[in-house]
Design an enzyme around this catalytic site. Structure first.
Site, PDB file in Angstrom:
ATOM      1  N   TYR A 118      12.361 -10.838   7.159  1.00 18.99           N
ATOM      2  CA  TYR A 118      11.603 -12.129   6.596  1.00 18.99           C
ATOM      3  C   TYR A 118      10.058 -12.299   7.230  1.00 18.99           C
ATOM      4  CZ  TYR A 118      11.024 -17.020   4.876  1.00 18.99           C
ATOM      5  OH  TYR A 118      10.569 -18.080   4.298  1.00 18.99           O
ATOM      6  N   ASP A 192      19.887 -11.237  10.878  1.00 22.70           N
ATOM      7  CA  ASP A 192      19.781 -12.297  10.142  1.00 22.70           C
ATOM      8  C   ASP A 192      20.527 -12.059   8.741  1.00 22.70           C
ATOM      9  OD1 ASP A 192      18.645 -14.324   7.973  1.00 22.70           O
ATOM     10  OD2 ASP A 192      16.733 -14.014   8.745  1.00 22.70           O
TER      11      ASP A 192
HETATM   12  C1  LIG Z   1      14.437 -18.130   4.004  1.00 21.10           C
HETATM   13  C2  LIG Z   1      14.544 -17.464   4.905  1.00 21.10           C
HETATM   14  C3  LIG Z   1      14.327 -17.879   6.318  1.00 21.10           C
HETATM   15  C4  LIG Z   1      13.667 -18.867   6.926  1.00 21.10           C
HETATM   16  O1  LIG Z   1      14.685 -20.086   6.617  1.00 21.10           O
HETATM   17  P1  LIG Z   1      13.686 -21.516   6.201  1.00 21.10           P
HETATM   18  O2  LIG Z   1      15.131 -22.430   6.280  1.00 21.10           O
HETATM   19  O3  LIG Z   1      13.164 -21.582   5.054  1.00 21.10           O
HETATM   20  O4  LIG Z   1      13.133 -21.850   7.613  1.00 21.10           O
HETATM   21  C5  LIG Z   1      14.567 -16.552   7.098  1.00 21.10           C
HETATM   22  N1  LIG Z   1      15.325 -15.769   6.957  1.00 21.10           N
HETATM   23  C6  LIG Z   1      15.601 -15.292   5.532  1.00 21.10           C
HETATM   24  C7  LIG Z   1      16.282 -13.825   5.239  1.00 21.10           C
HETATM   25  C8  LIG Z   1      15.252 -16.283   4.532  1.00 21.10           C
HETATM   26  O5  LIG Z   1      15.680 -15.820   3.490  1.00 21.10           O
END
Ligand SMILES: *Cc1c(COP(=O)(O)O)cnc(C)c1O
Length: 408
Positions: A118, A192
């Site tokens: 991200y 993630d």
């Molecule tokens: C959207 C996203 C984030 C960040 O999340 P927020 O809730 O918008 O702060 C982090 N990692 C991935 C893969 C995302 O899609």
């Protein structure tokens, strides 16, 4: 309520908070869903109670920045879904990631990131943590040899990866990455798994020490709340939770309620989105107005085999390139009626974006191309509407936008 220890994912999605706290409902005035507890602070009946609290003899709250019963309940539900010892919630996905990285890294440490994580995660590591003396190496997600050689024994603390990635849905071989990471003592693997969800990926069972979610996406799932979570090893989660209490990156109890409520239908939603995502990807692949489609369900996807091994479903995000230029692609998006123009993904509504005009707006064509973002690239997050309606919407908009002669 005592949840049988072998309860399945769909059951855990509904009753997960009771898995580690059988008294959860009793404590919540016997309400069936978790009540929203709006309290910035918590009273003690006597100084003896205060002592019991600080010496760890009481299961209770003290002050809102350190914890809240509604938030705690949603954290238990996430831990149950991930099969984790513990979980912690934050004000957003980025709050979870930044708090986690602040908690575990110090000056002189080194972190390895897969290049297509991200954008804001990459920015935080390369532009902010670097100011505090943390060094980083970006590696290509497909290059396991580069990943292995980028780990510096004694200095590398974290390997941070993401799967599937945005916007090309690359699936890094988590089994191989986890084997590499576990060869070096003291290195933690953080995944993630926002795009995968615990329905499609069992990240902790596959060797991750911590899994991260932007709950804003699939976990809460209704495009109505921002939240983030980490789940995994109890000691690691508790370390990060302590830093959350210092940084104040806490989730509001109203938002925690929405996250917990959203998660009850997570398994249902994600299964539908897996199916619809694959149907839409197959439809687009044979459409004359589309030049290429990126979805791990397709045999043409570079990570199709890895995805089949790692994932229980290929997810609801589909990226594709329209036959045409920036303007043609914009015209197609403007002709969509059901698919709604918005950033984000993973919710009940089908959302669509022209990647060049969303995350890469301010850049020139050349700079976008250098980042691997052609101007005809579209990212679609398939919602839970009837897939026939979604396909009809895309078909009509494609035919309206792309010069008829080409399509005919
Ligand atoms: C959207 C996203 C984030 C960040 O999340 P927020 O809730 O918008 O702060 C982090 N990692 C991935 C893969 C995302 O899609």
């Amino acid at each position: 309520m005592h949840l049988p220890p072998d309860s399945k994912l769909d059951t855990l999605a509904v009753h997960g908070r009771s898995a580690s706290d059988p008294l959860a409902r009793k404590k919540a005035h016997d309400a069936v869903p978790t009540p929203i507890v709006c309290s910035a602070t918590y009273t003690f009946g006597s100084t003896a109670e205060l002592r019991d609290h600080f010496e760890g003899r009481a299961d209770r709250e003290e002050y809102g920045r350190y914890g809240n019963p509604t938030v705690r309940s949603a954290e238990r539900a996430i831990a149950a879904l991930e099969g984790a010892e513990d979980a912690a919630l934050f004000a957003s996905g980025m709050a979870a990631i930044t708090t986690l990285l602040f908690a575990v890294l110090k000056a002189g440490d080194h972190v390895v990131l897969t290049r297509d994580v991200y954008r804001r995660t990459r920015q935080f590591v390369t532009a902010t943590l670097s100011k505090f003396g943390v060094e980083s190496t970006l590696v290509d997600p497909g290059d396991l040899a580069a990943l292995e050689s980028s780990i510096i024994p004694g200095r590398t603390r974290l390997v941070f990866t993401e799967l599937p990635t945005n916007p090309y849905l690359r699936v890094v071989d988590l089994d191989a990455v986890s084997a590499i990471v576990r060869r070096t003592r003291g290195v933690k693997l953080v995944v993630d798994a926002t795009f995968a969800t615990p329905v499609n990926l069992r990240a902790l069972e596959r060797g991750a020490h911590l899994v991260v979610h932007s709950c804003t996406k699939y976990l809460a799932g209704h495009n109505d709340v921002l939240a983030g979570a980490i789940a995994g090893d109890e000691n690691l989660v508790s370390l990060v939770r302590d830093v959350r209490g210092v940084l104040g990156s806490v989730l509001d109890p109203h938002a925690a309620f929405l996250v917990e409520r959203g998660m009850k239908t997570l398994a249902l939603r994600v299964r539908t989105q897996n199916e619809s995502g694959a149907r839409v990807a197959a439809f687009l692949s044979s459409h004359p107005a589309v030049q290429s489609v990126f979805h791990p369900s397709l045999a043409s996807h570079p990570d199709h085999e890895v995805a089949k091994r790692l994932l229980r479903g290929f997810g609801g995000v589909v990226s594709f390139r329209v036959r045409g230029d920036l303007e043609t692609t914009s015209r197609f998006i403007d002709h969509c009626r059901l698919a709604t123009i918005a950033p984000s993904l993973g919710g009940t509504e089908t959302l669509i974006e022209q990647v060049a005009l969303m995350s890469y707006y301010g850049l020139s064509t050349e700079d976008r191309l250098a980042l691997g973002i052609p101007e005809d690239l579209v990212r679609l997050s398939v919602g839970i509407e009837d897939v026939e309606d979604i396909i009809a919407d895309l078909d009509r908009a494609l035919r309206a936008a792309v010069v008829c002669a080409e399509v005919a």
